[in-house]
Design a protein around this motif. Structure first.
Motif, mmCIF file in Angstrom:
data_model
loop_
_atom_site.group_PDB
_atom_site.id
_atom_site.type_symbol
_atom_site.label_atom_id
_atom_site.label_comp_id
_atom_site.label_asym_id
_atom_site.label_seq_id
_atom_site.Cartn_x
_atom_site.Cartn_y
_atom_site.Cartn_z
ATOM 1 N N ASN A 27 0.844 -1.195 0.000
ATOM 2 C CA ASN A 27 0.000 0.000 0.000
ATOM 3 C C ASN A 27 0.880 1.246 0.000
ATOM 4 O OD1 ASN A 27 -1.625 2.264 1.032
ATOM 5 N ND2 ASN A 27 -3.195 0.716 1.428
ATOM 6 N N PRO A 28 0.690 2.181 -0.941
ATOM 7 C CA PRO A 28 1.563 3.351 -1.029
ATOM 8 C C PRO A 28 1.557 4.219 0.229
ATOM 9 C CG PRO A 28 -0.368 3.602 -2.442
ATOM 10 C CD PRO A 28 -0.347 2.188 -1.989
ATOM 11 N N ASN A 29 0.506 4.109 1.038
ATOM 12 C CA ASN A 29 0.453 4.881 2.282
ATOM 13 C C ASN A 29 1.260 4.241 3.405
ATOM 14 O OD1 ASN A 29 -1.228 6.975 1.371
ATOM 15 N ND2 ASN A 29 -3.050 5.704 1.654
ATOM 16 N N PHE A 30 1.552 2.940 3.278
ATOM 17 C CA PHE A 30 2.260 2.236 4.352
ATOM 18 C C PHE A 30 3.632 2.844 4.650
ATOM 19 C CE2 PHE A 30 5.360 -1.101 5.487
ATOM 20 C CZ PHE A 30 4.874 -1.433 6.746
ATOM 21 N N PRO A 31 4.482 3.090 3.626
ATOM 22 C CA PRO A 31 5.790 3.704 3.923
ATOM 23 C C PRO A 31 5.657 5.095 4.551
ATOM 24 C CG PRO A 31 5.768 2.787 1.700
ATOM 25 C CD PRO A 31 4.357 2.772 2.194
ATOM 26 N N ILE A 32 4.639 5.850 4.155
ATOM 27 C CA ILE A 32 4.459 7.203 4.679
ATOM 28 C C ILE A 32 4.227 7.172 6.181
ATOM 29 C CG2 ILE A 32 2.964 9.237 4.638
ATOM 30 C CD1 ILE A 32 2.415 8.612 1.679
ATOM 31 N N TYR A 33 3.295 6.313 6.610
ATOM 32 C CA TYR A 33 2.944 6.265 8.030
ATOM 33 C C TYR A 33 4.026 5.554 8.850
ATOM 34 C CZ TYR A 33 -1.490 7.621 5.981
ATOM 35 O OH TYR A 33 -2.467 8.276 5.262
ATOM 36 N N MET A 34 4.692 4.567 8.232
ATOM 37 C CA MET A 34 5.796 3.914 8.921
ATOM 38 C C MET A 34 6.922 4.912 9.171
ATOM 39 S SD MET A 34 8.046 0.529 7.858
ATOM 40 C CE MET A 34 8.489 1.154 6.245
ATOM 41 N N LEU A 35 7.220 5.734 8.169
ATOM 42 C CA LEU A 35 8.249 6.764 8.317
ATOM 43 C C LEU A 35 7.887 7.773 9.391
ATOM 44 C CD1 LEU A 35 9.234 7.532 4.624
ATOM 45 C CD2 LEU A 35 10.800 6.861 6.440
ATOM 46 N N ALA A 36 6.632 8.234 9.362
ATOM 47 C CA ALA A 36 6.196 9.230 10.331
ATOM 48 C C ALA A 36 6.302 8.682 11.751
ATOM 49 C CB ALA A 36 4.760 9.660 10.031
ATOM 50 N N PHE A 37 5.874 7.440 11.939
ATOM 51 C CA PHE A 37 5.921 6.819 13.261
ATOM 52 C C PHE A 37 7.360 6.641 13.746
ATOM 53 C CE2 PHE A 37 6.405 2.873 15.709
ATOM 54 C CZ PHE A 37 5.607 3.155 16.809
ATOM 55 N N THR A 38 8.194 6.031 12.906
ATOM 56 C CA THR A 38 9.566 5.746 13.328
ATOM 57 C C THR A 38 10.402 7.019 13.445
ATOM 58 O OG1 THR A 38 10.224 5.332 11.017
ATOM 59 C CG2 THR A 38 9.512 3.438 12.321
ATOM 60 N N GLY A 39 10.146 8.004 12.559
ATOM 61 C CA GLY A 39 10.879 9.269 12.643
ATOM 62 C C GLY A 39 10.582 9.997 13.932
#
Length: 243
Positions: A27-39
Protein backbone atom coordinates in the motif's frame (compact mmCIF):
# COMPACT_ATOMS: atom_id res chain seq x y z
CA UNK A 1 27.00 -5.43 25.22
CA UNK A 2 23.60 -7.07 25.51
CA UNK A 3 23.25 -9.59 22.70
CA UNK A 4 19.48 -9.24 22.78
CA UNK A 5 19.84 -5.57 21.79
CA UNK A 6 22.00 -6.53 18.82
CA UNK A 7 19.50 -9.19 17.79
CA UNK A 8 16.61 -6.71 17.97
CA UNK A 9 18.36 -4.30 15.60
CA UNK A 10 19.40 -7.14 13.28
CA UNK A 11 15.88 -8.54 13.06
CA UNK A 12 14.33 -5.10 12.57
CA UNK A 13 16.64 -4.48 9.61
CA UNK A 14 15.94 -7.88 8.09
CA UNK A 15 12.21 -7.43 8.65
CA UNK A 16 12.13 -4.02 7.00
CA UNK A 17 14.02 -5.31 3.98
CA UNK A 18 11.92 -8.43 3.61
CA UNK A 19 8.63 -6.51 3.29
CA UNK A 20 9.19 -5.35 -0.32
CA UNK A 21 10.77 -8.70 -1.14
CA UNK A 22 7.81 -10.73 0.10
CA UNK A 23 4.86 -8.41 -0.56
CA UNK A 24 4.26 -7.77 -4.25
CA UNK A 25 2.02 -4.74 -3.82
CA UNK A 26 2.65 -2.60 -0.79
CA UNK A 27 0.00 0.00 0.00
CA UNK A 28 1.56 3.35 -1.03
CA UNK A 29 0.45 4.88 2.28
CA UNK A 30 2.26 2.24 4.35
CA UNK A 31 5.79 3.70 3.92
CA UNK A 32 4.46 7.20 4.68
CA UNK A 33 2.94 6.27 8.03
CA UNK A 34 5.80 3.91 8.92
CA UNK A 35 8.25 6.76 8.32
CA UNK A 36 6.20 9.23 10.33
CA UNK A 37 5.92 6.82 13.26
CA UNK A 38 9.57 5.75 13.33
CA UNK A 39 10.88 9.27 12.64
CA UNK A 40 8.91 10.69 15.58
CA UNK A 41 10.09 7.87 17.84
CA UNK A 42 13.74 8.44 16.85
CA UNK A 43 13.39 12.20 17.33
CA UNK A 44 11.88 11.84 20.81
CA UNK A 45 14.46 9.34 22.01
CA UNK A 46 17.32 11.46 20.64
CA UNK A 47 16.11 14.55 22.49
CA UNK A 48 15.15 12.86 25.76
CA UNK A 49 17.97 10.36 26.18
CA UNK A 50 20.96 10.99 23.92
CA UNK A 51 21.16 14.79 24.07
CA UNK A 52 21.49 15.01 27.88
CA UNK A 53 24.20 12.34 27.82
CA UNK A 54 26.52 14.09 25.38
CA UNK A 55 26.13 17.46 27.11
CA UNK A 56 26.98 15.74 30.38
CA UNK A 57 30.09 14.20 28.80
CA UNK A 58 31.26 17.01 26.52
CA UNK A 59 29.75 20.18 27.98
CA UNK A 60 29.29 23.09 25.58
CA UNK A 61 31.47 21.33 22.96
CA UNK A 62 28.63 18.88 22.35
CA UNK A 63 26.75 21.44 20.29
CA UNK A 64 29.65 21.80 17.88
CA UNK A 65 29.73 18.08 17.10
CA UNK A 66 25.94 17.84 16.87
CA UNK A 67 25.96 20.54 14.19
CA UNK A 68 28.83 18.78 12.41
CA UNK A 69 26.88 15.52 12.54
CA UNK A 70 23.86 17.23 11.03
CA UNK A 71 25.84 18.41 8.01
CA UNK A 72 27.83 15.19 7.80
CA UNK A 73 24.49 13.51 7.21
CA UNK A 74 23.75 16.07 4.49
CA UNK A 75 27.02 15.03 2.81
CA UNK A 76 26.27 11.31 3.18
CA UNK A 77 22.91 11.92 1.59
CA UNK A 78 24.71 12.87 -1.63
CA UNK A 79 25.86 9.23 -1.78
CA UNK A 80 22.81 7.48 -0.37
CA UNK A 81 20.20 9.67 -2.13
CA UNK A 82 18.27 9.99 1.14
CA UNK A 83 17.64 6.27 1.55
CA UNK A 84 18.30 6.49 5.32
CA UNK A 85 15.28 8.74 5.80
CA UNK A 86 13.09 6.67 3.50
CA UNK A 87 12.45 9.39 0.93
CA UNK A 88 14.92 8.42 -1.73
CA UNK A 89 15.91 10.79 -4.51
CA UNK A 90 17.20 8.17 -6.94
CA UNK A 91 16.36 8.85 -10.58
CA UNK A 92 13.05 7.41 -11.75
CA UNK A 93 13.65 7.86 -15.49
CA UNK A 94 14.14 4.42 -17.03
CA UNK A 95 17.06 5.75 -19.10
CA UNK A 96 18.92 6.81 -15.94
CA UNK A 97 20.81 4.30 -13.84
CA UNK A 98 21.13 4.10 -10.07
CA UNK A 99 24.79 3.92 -9.04
CA UNK A 100 24.51 1.22 -6.41
CA UNK A 101 28.07 1.34 -5.07
CA UNK A 102 27.93 4.97 -3.79
CA UNK A 103 24.42 4.40 -2.43
CA UNK A 104 25.50 1.33 -0.46
CA UNK A 105 28.68 3.09 0.71
CA UNK A 106 26.83 6.14 2.03
CA UNK A 107 24.15 4.05 3.69
CA UNK A 108 26.71 1.68 5.23
CA UNK A 109 28.72 4.58 6.70
CA UNK A 110 25.52 5.91 8.24
CA UNK A 111 24.57 2.44 9.54
CA UNK A 112 28.04 1.98 11.07
CA UNK A 113 27.86 5.38 12.77
CA UNK A 114 24.45 4.71 14.30
CA UNK A 115 25.74 1.45 15.78
CA UNK A 116 28.59 3.12 17.70
CA UNK A 117 26.35 4.80 20.33
CA UNK A 118 24.98 1.35 21.20
CA UNK A 119 28.47 0.50 22.50
CA UNK A 120 28.73 3.70 24.58
CA UNK A 121 28.53 3.54 28.38
CA UNK A 122 25.62 5.83 29.20
CA UNK A 123 25.10 7.35 32.64
CA UNK A 124 21.32 7.14 32.22
CA UNK A 125 20.23 3.52 32.61
CA UNK A 126 17.30 4.10 30.26
CA UNK A 127 19.43 5.53 27.45
CA UNK A 128 20.77 2.32 25.90
CA UNK A 129 17.50 0.38 25.86
CA UNK A 130 15.70 3.47 24.53
CA UNK A 131 18.36 3.94 21.85
CA UNK A 132 17.91 0.34 20.71
CA UNK A 133 14.18 0.97 20.28
CA UNK A 134 14.88 4.14 18.28
CA UNK A 135 17.52 2.53 16.06
CA UNK A 136 15.39 -0.58 15.48
CA UNK A 137 12.43 1.61 14.52
CA UNK A 138 14.65 3.60 12.16
CA UNK A 139 15.97 0.42 10.56
CA UNK A 140 12.53 -0.67 9.37
CA UNK A 141 11.99 2.11 6.78
CA UNK A 142 15.71 2.35 6.06
CA UNK A 143 15.95 -1.31 4.99
CA UNK A 144 12.53 -1.13 3.33
CA UNK A 145 13.67 1.76 1.12
CA UNK A 146 17.06 0.19 0.37
CA UNK A 147 15.56 -3.05 -0.89
CA UNK A 148 12.87 -1.17 -2.82
CA UNK A 149 15.63 0.75 -4.61
CA UNK A 150 17.50 -2.51 -5.27
CA UNK A 151 14.38 -4.05 -6.76
CA UNK A 152 13.89 -1.05 -9.04
CA UNK A 153 17.53 -1.49 -10.07
CA UNK A 154 16.69 -5.09 -11.10
CA UNK A 155 18.67 -6.69 -8.28
CA UNK A 156 17.11 -10.05 -7.47
CA UNK A 157 17.65 -13.46 -5.97
CA UNK A 158 20.74 -14.38 -3.97
CA UNK A 159 22.44 -11.03 -4.58
CA UNK A 160 19.52 -9.16 -3.06
CA UNK A 161 19.59 -11.39 0.02
CA UNK A 162 23.35 -10.89 0.37
CA UNK A 163 22.92 -7.12 0.27
CA UNK A 164 20.19 -7.25 2.91
CA UNK A 165 22.06 -9.62 5.24
CA UNK A 166 25.35 -7.73 5.00
CA UNK A 167 23.60 -4.40 5.54
CA UNK A 168 21.73 -5.86 8.52
CA UNK A 169 25.05 -6.77 10.15
CA UNK A 170 26.70 -3.35 9.84
CA UNK A 171 25.03 -1.65 12.82
CA UNK A 172 25.32 -4.60 15.26
CA UNK A 173 29.00 -5.07 14.31
CA UNK A 174 29.69 -1.37 14.91
CA UNK A 175 27.98 -1.57 18.31
CA UNK A 176 29.99 -4.64 19.25
CA UNK A 177 33.28 -3.06 18.20
CA UNK A 178 32.55 0.13 20.11
CA UNK A 179 31.65 -1.84 23.23
CA UNK A 180 34.66 -4.18 23.15
CA UNK A 181 37.24 -1.54 22.21
CA UNK A 182 35.77 0.99 24.64
CA UNK A 183 36.05 -1.50 27.48
CA UNK A 184 39.80 -1.91 26.82
CA UNK A 185 40.73 1.67 26.04
CA UNK A 186 39.86 4.84 27.92
CA UNK A 187 40.81 6.89 24.86
CA UNK A 188 38.34 5.04 22.64
CA UNK A 189 35.67 5.22 25.33
CA UNK A 190 36.08 9.00 25.55
CA UNK A 191 36.29 9.36 21.77
CA UNK A 192 32.98 7.51 21.43
CA UNK A 193 31.22 10.41 23.15
CA UNK A 194 32.13 12.64 20.20
CA UNK A 195 30.78 10.03 17.76
CA UNK A 196 27.53 9.92 19.74
CA UNK A 197 27.24 13.72 19.32
CA UNK A 198 27.77 13.35 15.55
CA UNK A 199 25.12 10.66 15.41
CA UNK A 200 22.68 12.88 17.31
CA UNK A 201 23.13 15.50 14.60
CA UNK A 202 22.51 12.85 11.93
CA UNK A 203 19.40 11.59 13.75
CA UNK A 204 18.03 15.13 14.01
CA UNK A 205 18.54 15.64 10.28
CA UNK A 206 16.89 12.33 9.40
CA UNK A 207 13.91 12.63 11.73
CA UNK A 208 13.09 16.23 10.81
CA UNK A 209 13.49 15.47 7.11
CA UNK A 210 10.97 12.65 7.52
CA UNK A 211 8.46 15.06 9.04
CA UNK A 212 8.71 17.42 6.09
CA UNK A 213 9.29 15.12 3.14
CA UNK A 214 7.32 11.94 3.71
CA UNK A 215 3.77 12.22 2.47
CA UNK A 216 1.94 13.82 -0.41
CA UNK A 217 3.54 15.85 -3.17
CA UNK A 218 2.83 19.03 -1.22
CA UNK A 219 4.18 17.49 2.02
CA UNK A 220 1.11 18.48 3.99
CA UNK A 221 0.27 16.81 7.28
CA UNK A 222 -2.77 14.58 6.91
CA UNK A 223 -4.56 13.55 10.08
CA UNK A 224 -3.33 9.97 9.62
CA UNK A 225 0.24 11.17 9.44
CA UNK A 226 -0.31 13.28 12.57
CA UNK A 227 -1.65 10.19 14.34
CA UNK A 228 1.42 8.19 13.24
CA UNK A 229 3.74 10.96 14.51
CA UNK A 230 1.85 11.14 17.80
CA UNK A 231 2.11 7.36 18.22
CA UNK A 232 5.87 7.51 17.64
CA UNK A 233 6.24 10.25 20.23
CA UNK A 234 4.15 8.28 22.72
CA UNK A 235 6.48 5.31 22.27
CA UNK A 236 9.46 7.61 22.85
CA UNK A 237 7.89 8.96 26.05
CA UNK A 238 7.14 5.42 27.23
CA UNK A 239 10.88 4.71 27.23
CA UNK A 240 11.08 6.97 30.32
CA UNK A 241 9.70 4.04 32.35
CA UNK A 242 13.10 2.35 31.92
CA UNK A 243 14.64 4.96 34.25
Amino acid sequence: MNWIFLLIVLLATLGGGMIPMMVKRVNPNFPIYMLAFTGACLFGITIMHLLPEVYHELGHQAGIYIVLGFFLQVALQALSHGTEHGHTHVPTNKHQHVHLAPLLLGLSIHAFMEGIPMGFRFQDKAALSSLVIGVAAHKLPEAFTLITVMLHAKQQGAKLWRILILFSLVTPVAALLASVLGAHSTFISNFTAYIVALVIGAFLHISTTIFYESGTKHHELSYRKVVAIAAGLVLAFLTLIFE
